[in-house]
Enzyme design. Structure first.
Site, short mmCIF file in Angstrom:
data_model
loop_
_atom_site.label_atom_id
_atom_site.label_comp_id
_atom_site.label_asym_id
_atom_site.label_seq_id
_atom_site.Cartn_x
_atom_site.Cartn_y
_atom_site.Cartn_z
N ASP A 1 -0.92 6.27 -0.89
CA ASP A 1 -1.55 5.18 -0.15
C ASP A 1 -2.33 5.83 0.99
O ASP A 1 -1.73 6.29 1.97
CB ASP A 1 -0.47 4.22 0.37
N TYR B 1 6.40 1.91 6.03
CA TYR B 1 5.84 0.61 6.41
C TYR B 1 6.76 -0.52 5.94
O TYR B 1 7.04 -0.62 4.74
CB TYR B 1 4.46 0.51 5.77
N ILE C 1 -4.74 4.52 3.05
CA ILE C 1 -5.53 3.54 3.79
C ILE C 1 -5.86 3.96 5.22
O ILE C 1 -6.72 3.38 5.86
CB ILE C 1 -4.85 2.15 3.83
N LYS D 1 -8.00 -0.75 7.86
CA LYS D 1 -7.64 0.09 9.00
C LYS D 1 -8.82 0.93 9.46
O LYS D 1 -9.14 0.97 10.64
CB LYS D 1 -6.47 1.01 8.63
#
Lengths: 446, 487
Positions: B226, B141, B228, B268
């Site tokens: 992470d 990202y 998410i 998200k």
């Protein structure tokens, strides 16, 4: 000043994670613990500890509640189908335009229209705590110094220093002139920082002051502005209590001074604001950095990604703060109620034989117990503080936690409780002081 | 006059990422008002399940908390950085539900932050000193360059993943990255993975998770996972959380267990990026304690905590939402994959996320990053799709693009795929017809090769009047390649 010992990494953690710079082991917090363990309640615990260490504004909630009652649709997503979706998706770090406009207009109203604010310069952050840290990241490098007048809000030790690595060098203020900043004190602090090989990046003032509960006079503001201009450094003015001034004509914002100078040299000035004190909404995390410096606005805005205000909250407050009828009424009534509370507490303390600094703003008064210290030192101060906590059962904040250079001063909050509770607190203090006098008199005749 | 952080040295935002945005903002697609505009496919948003949220809100009007005076006052005053207990309880249960209850979470180990952006930065502050490094698998990202490095002073060293094995993390890639850090005199404090991955859209395999655990054990470093996108896993092989693997390997309450930290968010899975709801989960008391205090700099609005605590405690709602959301994501993904296939474009086989990792290597004029940029420009300006080039994600191979599919209506996606298909057709025809390859087609004015400054760091764009200008990192305002001076 606490001596910082750099900690080695503990189990692979950063130095910041294991340092004590968050300051939560100071006596400031011991009072909190005492309160948490034995909180006063009118009915259930009338002999408990009364919390007078919390600078909260609870005197005007009814006004906000009434507004919400009559404006439910405007304050929520209403009947618009797309309203919720649009709001929930909105994460632009520029912030909701309607909210920025409302904030700018509210800030103007709080200053009685004596200064103008451009919504394009309003950068939104999750509270003033975030705003102050963010500004420090933008204006200073690790190891640099910010000059801050004492006494100051204890939270600054964490907010300005912890993760930024920036140092605070105190500008010592004295009771002899009501703790006002003097040019000599400014120079002295600057020289002290320089002698310790620290680069001074700016001065940070709180106006109105926490913990003094007093506004900074225009003359002093001009002197500070001249000083930072001469030294070519920044000026941050934390004005989170600007709506809590008892008489509107007694507050001069740095914005007014800059406007009167046609914004000459204004790009070194930055204002911090928040709705936590004036509107009594600390839980909603609404703060702002207002800067006259384009590059600071740009950078601060990008950094605000780490601390955005919930769009749900921005929407609610955009509608509330753009209602001029509400805001005008609120500002006026809130001032009056705070002034009344202040007069009550000062009169009550006087009856108990205690003097306060002459204040004109804020949610607290700056009380002088120095005549009653067993010794005129920090430990003398902490001794009486402990007594007040244990015997009188009041949690107040000792001046040493605010880095005050003189012992015996205390910050006492008056807006975070009902009028009745305030009376109880005052009568307890009165009794305590009476008892003390009797005991001393007794001792003196033995 | 300003700090080093305020100037753009340590920033590293990719210019192309923002230029695509700029073009989109100038000319955004609208099915009625601007049907020839640019379709936004670079935004990883989940817009597929709002109706479910809206109907819940309709049935639960009190959750906005403005009706009840006592609740309103309580919330307005609530700024405890430990967070609203009811919300934390509901959130850990939701996290557990996403993991099919194979793991449970203790709310006392959860720290609330204003979004995952804040959570990732906070964890960096807790785990790394300035100059220390975290290893990240590529592609990753683009926002991590800012979130992990900017104010913390930490460094990122890439773990190179390649298409030859579906961009999976290998033992040798991990070791190479570690060695690379050492060569640069950087102390490695940990590894950060995104699981499911952005931009790949794949969940980490059991093998990869075990590799990671072995690696961080042997090097005595941390692992940040992470997660998410954990609620967006829409088909097999399903989502395996790092916590589950630790549990199954009997590693609970060990030293390595304390060095694994999870980041979560509702941006998200629930499609609520504006509400700034993020969290750190850690089994290390010191990390939890430090992160909790740091969260003062980015607390979640109590009003929002209350709303979400009501929503997430409604188990009927969460069960239905998770199931329905996954179903819709799967459908969308399949739709896009099929359409791309028809156009002769392949995607990495994926099972999660709001995007596909698309292979356009065969459309490059040359197998280089210049070739990738050239193709990307065509797709933005000529085809009218803003997609994210792999170079902005630090991919080591040119020709891959991240294409989002969940931030638009079905009809818009269909149109986007038609445009792409026509483009591929015309490219194929052209390469068949012309002997000498014309690298640029379309309007030469718009497509003259971008000047060098594009490859400088672009800070952002600024609106002055009705015009939007791109602001370079050296503060020059530029419009259409011309410098503009403003007083």
């Amino acid at each position: 000043m606490a001596i910082e010992i750099v900690q080695p990494s503990v189990a692979g953690l950063s130095k910041i994670a294991v340092s004590e710079t968050h300051g939560e082991n100071s006596p400031y917090f011991a009072g909190w613990k005492a309160y948490d363990e034995n909180p006063y309640h009118e009915m259930h615990n009338p002999s408990g500890v009364i919390q007078m260490g919390l600078a909260e504004n609870q005197v005007s909630f009814d006004l906000v509640e009434k507004y919400l009652e009559s404006n439910q649709e405007a304050a929520s997503w209403g009947k618009k189908v797309s309203g919720f979706k649009e709001n929930a998706l909105f994460q632009d770090y520029h912030g909701l335009l309607s909210f920025r406009k409302a904030m700018a207009s509210f800030m103007e109203q709080v200053r009685g229209g004596k200064a103008r604010f451009d919504p394009e310069r309003v950068v939104l952050t999750a509270g003033a705590t975030a705003a102050n840290e963010l500004l420090t990241f933008v204006l200073a490098d690790p190891g640099d110094a910010l000059l801050v007048p004492t006494p100051y809000y204890p939270g600054f030790d964490r907010d300005l220093r912890w993760r930024t690595g920036v140092e605070i060098v105190p500008i010592h203020c004295e009771s002899s002139n009501n703790f006002q900043v003097t040019p000599q004190a400014l120079e002295s602090a600057y020289d002290h920082a320089t002698s310790m090989n620290m680069k001074v990046r700016g001065v940070l003032i709180t106006n109105p002051s926490n913990p003094l509960g007093a506004t900074i006079q225009r003359k002093v503001l001009e002197e500070i502005l001249d000083f930072v201009t001469r030294k070519n450094i920044h000026l941050v003015s934390d004005e989170i209590y600007s709506g809590s001034v008892f008489h509107s004509n007694e507050f001069v914002s740095i914005a007014e001074v800059l406007e009167s100078r046609n914004y000459k040299d204004s790009e070194r000035c930055h204002i911090v604001y928040s709705l936590s004190k004036d509107l009594g909404l600390p839980g909603f995390r609404v703060g702002t950095v207002y800067s006259y410096n384009d590059q600071v606005v740009t950078t601060a805005r990008r950094m605000s990604s780490f601390t955005l205000i919930s769009s749900q909250t921005q929407l609610l407050l955009a509608s509330m703060l753009s209602d001029n009828e509400f805001t005008e009424k609120y500002i006026k009534i809130n001032r009056e109620r705070l002034r009344k509370r202040y007069e009550t507490i000062v009169a009550g303390l006087k009856k108990a034989g205690i003097e306060c600094l002459k204040g004109n703003a804020g949610l607290f008064c700056w009380m002088n117990l120095s005549p009653y210290l067993s010794e005129n030192t920090k430990s003398g101060e902490l001794e009486i503080w402990k007594t007040i906590m244990e015997e009188v059962r009041l949690n107040i904040s000792p001046g040493s936690s605010c880095r005050c250079s003189e012992a015996g001063w205390f910050r006492v909050c008056f807006a975070n409780m009902s009028e009745e509770t305030l009376e109880v607190a005052l009568s307890r203090l009165h009794e305590f002081m009476d008892r003390r006098r009797r005991d001393r008199n007794l001792l003196s005749v033995l | 006059m300003l700090s080093a952080k305020a100037t753009c040295n340590s920033h590293g935002q990719d210019s192309s990422y923002f230029l695509g945005w700029e073009e989109y903002e100038k000319n955004p697609y609208h099915h009625l008002h601007n049907p020839n505009g640019i379709i936004q496919m670079g935004l990883a948003e989940n817009q597929l399940s709002f109706d479910l949220l809206e109907s819940w809100l309709k049935n639960n009007p009190d959750s906005a908390a403005i009706n009840h005076h006592s609740i309103f006052k309580q919330l307005a005053l609530f700024q405890d950085y430990h967070g609203l207990p009811a919300f934390k309880n509901a959130l850990v249960e939701f996290m557990s539900e996403i993991r099919e209850n194979k793991v449970t979470f203790d709310p006392n180990n959860l720290v609330l932050t204003a979004g995952a952006t804040s959570a990732n930065e906070t964890l960096m502050f807790c785990l790394a000193d300035p100059g220390e490094a975290f290893l990240l698998p590529t592609p990753y990202y683009p926002g991590f360059d800012r979130d992990l490095k900017w104010r913390t002073g930490a460094e990122i060293v890439p773990i190179h993943c390649s298409s030859s094995n579906g961009f999976r993390i290998t033992k040798s890639a991990l070791q190479e990255a570690y060695q690379q850090a050492q060569n640069q005199n950087l102390k490695v404090k940990g590894v950060l993975v995104t699981n499911p991955s952005n931009p790949l859209g794949t969940s980490l395999s059991l093998h990869e998770l075990e590799l990671l655990i072995d690696f961080i054990s042997s090097k005595n470093i941390h692992l940040i996972s992470d997660e998410i996108y954990s609620g967006t896993v829409y088909c097999s092989p399903g989502f395996v959380s790092i916590m589950e693997v630790l549990k199954n390997k009997g590693l609970m309450n060990t030293e390595v267990w304390k060095r694994v930290h999870i980041v979560y968010s509702l941006s998200k899975d629930l499609g609520l990026p504006g509400f700034r709801i993020g969290a750190i989960y850690s089994n290390d008391d010191i990390v939890v304690s430090a992160a909790t205090k740091m969260s003062s700099f980015g607390l979640i609005s109590s009003q929002t905590q209350y709303l979400l605590s009501e929503m997430l405690s409604d188990k009927k709602f969460t069960k239905n939402y998770l199931r329905e959301n996954r179903k819709r994501l799967k459908q969308r993904h399949e739709m896009m994959e099929k359409a791309l296939q028809k156009a002769g474009i392949r995607c990495l086989k994926s099972n999660a996320g709001l995007f596909s990792w698309v292979d356009m290597r065969h459309l490059l004029s040359s197998p280089t990053f210049e070739g990738e940029m050239e193709l990307w420009k065509k797709i933005v300006y000529d085809v009218g799709l803003n997609i994210s080039p792999g170079s902005s994600c630090h991919c080591s191979e040119p020709g891959w693009f991240r294409v989002c599919f969940a931030n638009m209506s079905k009809e818009t996606l269909v149109l986007a795929m038609q445009r792409l298909s026509s483009f591929v057709d015309s490219m194929t025809k052209e390469s068949n017809q012309s002997r000498r390859r014309q690298p640029l087609i379309g309007n030469p004015r718009r497509l003259k090769s971008l000047p060098k400054w594009v490859f400088f760091t672009i800070v952002h764009y600024r609106k002055v009047g009705e015009e939007r200008y791109v602001v370079r990192c050296d503060d020059q305002l530029v419009s259409n390649n011309k410098r503009v001076d403003f007083l």
